[in-house]
Design an enzyme around this catalytic site. Structure first.
Site, PDB file in Angstrom:
ATOM      1  N   ASP A   1      12.639  -0.567  39.733  1.00 47.31           N
ATOM      2  CA  ASP A   1      12.907   0.252  40.910  1.00 47.31           C
ATOM      3  C   ASP A   1      11.985  -0.189  42.043  1.00 47.31           C
ATOM      4  OD1 ASP A   1      13.377   2.847  42.520  1.00 47.31           O
ATOM      5  OD2 ASP A   1      14.554   3.225  40.712  1.00 47.31           O
TER       6      ASP A   1
ATOM      7  N   SER B   1      20.967   8.700  40.732  1.00 46.23           N
ATOM      8  CA  SER B   1      19.688   8.032  40.467  1.00 46.23           C
ATOM      9  C   SER B   1      18.719   8.946  39.743  1.00 46.23           C
ATOM     10  CB  SER B   1      19.033   7.594  41.784  1.00 46.23           C
ATOM     11  OG  SER B   1      19.647   6.452  42.315  1.00 46.23           O
TER      12      SER B   1
ATOM     13  N   HIS C   1      11.548   6.326  46.046  1.00 48.61           N
ATOM     14  CA  HIS C   1      12.596   6.365  45.022  1.00 48.61           C
ATOM     15  C   HIS C   1      12.013   6.154  43.626  1.00 48.61           C
ATOM     16  CE1 HIS C   1      16.325   5.182  42.881  1.00 48.61           C
ATOM     17  NE2 HIS C   1      16.957   5.886  43.810  1.00 48.61           N
TER      18      HIS C   1
END
Length: 760
Positions: free
Chosen positions: A271, A503, A300
């Site tokens: 990620d 996600s 994120h």
């Protein structure tokens, strides 16, 4: 009152007792239209046209076969109708599949002559049947390789991005021929002043090159080369939804400290990376692998990692979130742009999985913007499957977010293909996760436990079930605003924040999967299919039997906690069968013990029966939608004797979920029955079922046309029998009956159960 958990039972196949030769193996011969001289002449003429079309290529590249497209009648798509008598190693062998009724064949001048002879002179019933399946014979041309894009567009875009293009070469299944194609491809590239070629590893059955500094002229030349299957840009993948709403600060209550005395799962996260200044989060980072050195945005990656480490505490101790916790291996692979090219991504994934060999579960909360194709699985999905097989790991993949407002409500409106899952969510060996809502309000798109308005739907190519499961990824209004409806984690600056997206649904499943691996360590080297099957079966049990619409958007639902997944209760018994199937053989358990406590006097059987079949099939990317090369099926039924013939009659009693698809033609079997999908579900709720003491469990294998499995196909079947009222002693009765039948059933060995025994 807390549930009393009992051990699941594991049954291994007995080589000399449970396998039998299938006396009915083999397909039928069917003639779809009269094979007249006019029909033979038509197809012979099309063969002659192919010879003319490829004459220049055969002259320029005499050792390189070309490729033709064989279009079949739509009703002739089944394996048993495949025209293998016409198209074989002596004529033009089948080397791939482009769609439900489109074959790719390897053609040479000599092979085309032999094919014309077979069409004109072949008189056997198989010849006639094969000819009757045909629709058109066409050359595979440069425009097919360009897949709808112009050479000008590809060259201009590659130059603007300063990026290589991706060229896939045909594989003909003969090593010597495939090597010649690569050599000739390099010669064509050199003639176009393109010396900078890089072979990119997508797996054993795919040949791909990255080519830099291309021009419109060179792209035209490469597309025209008969060895080129496709030419285009490397897709871009991105992190979806990076803006979060700050709702507070992290503290011990919302993010408990790491406990060195506790057992944790381990999840690899590829990620944007975790916030290195977030002390609480970094306690859960087992290792950090920094691929991207500059321009970081940790929002994120921190959000994903936070959910893996502490999702229940972060979300107000809500017991719908996993109790399990995991540490993370933090692979910092995506910069502040939130994007990464497939060209770079596959190298990152390959290296990360190789370098961190103790990680069995890898979380991929990223996706492409373009939905999956019906005709073939994406090359990245094929690459993930190749890595998963080689390294024995499980990729947990977000289904992807649909972002065009107004977002979908529930029941859903028809958005066509726009809200379909995006690569790499079509990975066959991976576990794809959709999002459901845990909170709703007056402005939110959907209600609690309904598919989130942004969550993309299945199916995958060839109607495979995707997503298989779902978990909480938040809710929002039709514009995407998630205020007070998102899931809570930590952002890239150490704040408590809420956000939405598939996600953030995937990390829950990654965490659960990692803890299943940890708990089942005493069972040995688990296959990813086993773990995937356990998770999916738990979701199946919790959802009952969802309808087809629910399955399309959220798979078979959300699994329970790890303890629930890996245990039984007294009124609900689960048996895990391990077996290996070979060609023309099937597996059977005679005298299957259906508990008598579930038979109601004067009424019949009252029970729910669930079966989940999971396996990792051999794959071949050359064959497009026929990528999976074996199909396994399971059935549980009753055996009665026919009084007239004296023969046994077997009647399957369960139905494929989400609906009965045992009737109809091949197209319906594929689209509704998920035929060839390596994860299958069967269910039936009996209210007045058969009063029969002779039940039988049956498993069988079917190979694709022309394919023979080199190794036995391993499988796991999870079978649960449940009292709908939750009262009967189903478990005790099943255990007793299996002992009487000498099945050798053993308790599923859990690490936590073994530790308790050692302490006592």
């Amino acid at each position: 009152m807390p549930k009393i958990f009992l051990p699941m039972k594991v049954v291994l196949a007995r080589k000399d007792l449970d396998y039998r030769l299938d006396p009915n193996a083999g397909g039928e011969t069917k003639i779809f239209e009269p094979v007249t001289q006019e029909l033979r002449k038509k197809y012979s003429s099309e063969v002659a046209s192919l010879r003319k079309e490829f004459s220049a290529s055969f002259a320029e590249h005499p050792t390189i076969p070309a490729v033709a497209k064989v279009l079949l009648k739509p009703e002739a798509g089944a394996k048993s109708y495949r025209p293998g008598t016409l198209f074989n190693s002596e004529t033009c062998p089948i080397i791939g599949v482009e769609g439900p009724s489109e074959l790719l064949v390897s053609v040479s001048s000599e092979g085309l002559r032999a094919l014309a002879y077979e069409i004109e002179q072949g008189q056997t019933k198989k010849h006639q049947a094969n000819i009757s399946t045909l629709n058109r014979l066409l050359a595979f041309k440069a425009k097919d390789a360009l897949e709808g894009y112009s050479p000008e567009y590809i060259a201009k875009t590659a130059k603007r991005k300063n990026a290589p293009i991706r060229i896939r070469l045909f594989r003909h299944g003969v090593d010597a021929v495939d090597k010649l194609i690569e050599q000739e491809f390099k010669a064509v590239a050199r003639s176009e002043a393109l010396p900078d070629l890089e072979a990119v590893d997508y797996g054993d059955d795919v040949t791909v090159y990255a080519v830099k500094s291309v021009t419109t002229k060179s792209i035209k030349a490469l597309a025209a080369f008969v060895g080129t299957q496709s030419i285009g840009l490397f897709p871009e993948f991105r992190l979806v939804r990076t803006a979060a709403n700050i709702v507070g600060k992290l503290d011990e209550r919302r993010f408990p400290s790491f406990d060195p005395a506790k057992e944790y799962g381990l999840v690899g996260v590829i990620d944007s990376g975790t916030d290195p200044t977030n002390r609480r989060l970094q306690e859960y980072v087992a290792r950090r692998d920094v691929v991207v050195k500059t321009q970081h945005d940790f929002n994120h990656g921190s959000f994903v990692a936070g959910l893996i480490a502490n999702s229940r505490a972060l979300n107000g101790a809500d017991n719908r979130f996993p109790r399990a916790q995991s540490r993370v291996v933090d692979v910092v692979a995506i910069d502040a742009s939130g994007q990464i090219s497939e060209y770079d991504l596959i190298t990152v994934i390959e290296n990360a999985v190789r370098d961190h060999s103790d990680v069995r579960v890898w979380n991929l909360s990223l996706g492409q913007a373009t939905p999956c194709s019906d005709a073939r699985f994406s090359l990245l999905a094929c690459k993930l499957d190749s890595i998963a097989k080689k390294r024995n790991v499980l990729f947990v993949i977000a289904a992807g977010n649909y972002e065009t407002p107004p977002l979908r409500t529930w029941p859903p409106e028809n958005l066509g293909e726009n809200d379909r899952i995006c690569p790499p969510a079509d990975s066959v060996r991976g576990l794809t996760v959709g999002s459901i809502a845990h909170i709703s309000n007056q402005s939110s798109c959907v209600g609690i436990d309904e598919p989130s308005g942004f969550s993309r739907r299945g199916p995958a190519p060839h109607f495979y079930i995707k997503p298989e499961v779902s978990h909480y990824g938040g809710n929002c209004d039709e514009t995407g605003d998630c205020l007070q409806c998102g899931v809570v984690s930590t952002d890239g600056h150490g704040n408590l924040a809420e956000n939405i997206g598939t996600s953030f649904a995937a990390p829950h499943i990654s965490n659960i999967a990692a803890n299943i691996y940890r708990e089942l360590e005493p069972e040995g080297n688990l296959s990813p299919a086993y773990v995937k099957g356990l998770i999916a079966h738990s979701a199946f049990l919790r959802s009952g039997c969802p309808d087809a619409l629910d399955v399309r958007y959220k798979g078979f639902g959300s699994p329970g906690d790890v303890s629930e997944i890996l245990n039984c209760t007294q009124s609900s018994a689960t048996v895990i069968f391990h077996a290996e199937l070979t060609d023309r053989h099937f597996f059977e358990k005679h005298q299957f013990p259906m508990p008598s406590s579930l038979v109601i006097p004067n009424k019949g059987l009252r029970a729910e029966v669930f079966m989940t079949l999971a396996y990792d099939p051999p794959t071949d990317a050359r064959f497009g939608m026929e990528y999976c090369r074996t199909n396994l099926t399971a059935s549980l039924g009753t055996v009665m004797k026919n009084n007239e013939t004296g023969k046994e009659v077997y009647n399957p009693q369960l139905r494929p979920a989400p609906k009965d698809v045992t009737r109809g033609g091949e197209a319906r079997m594929v689209s509704e029955g998920f035929k060839w999908s390596p994860l299958k579900f069967y269910y039936r709720a009996f209210t007045a079922g058969p009063i029969c003491k002779n039940w039988r469990l049956h498993l069988e294998i079917l190979n694709r046309d022309g394919f023979r499995c080199k190794e036995p196909q391993k499988l796991v079947l999870l079978l649960t029998i449940r009292d709908p009222e939750g009262k009967a002693n189903v478990y005790n009765e099943m255990v007793t009956e299996m002992e009487k039948l000498s099945w050798g059933a053993q308790d599923l060995r859990l690490a936590s159960r073994i530790r308790v025994r050692r302490r006592s």
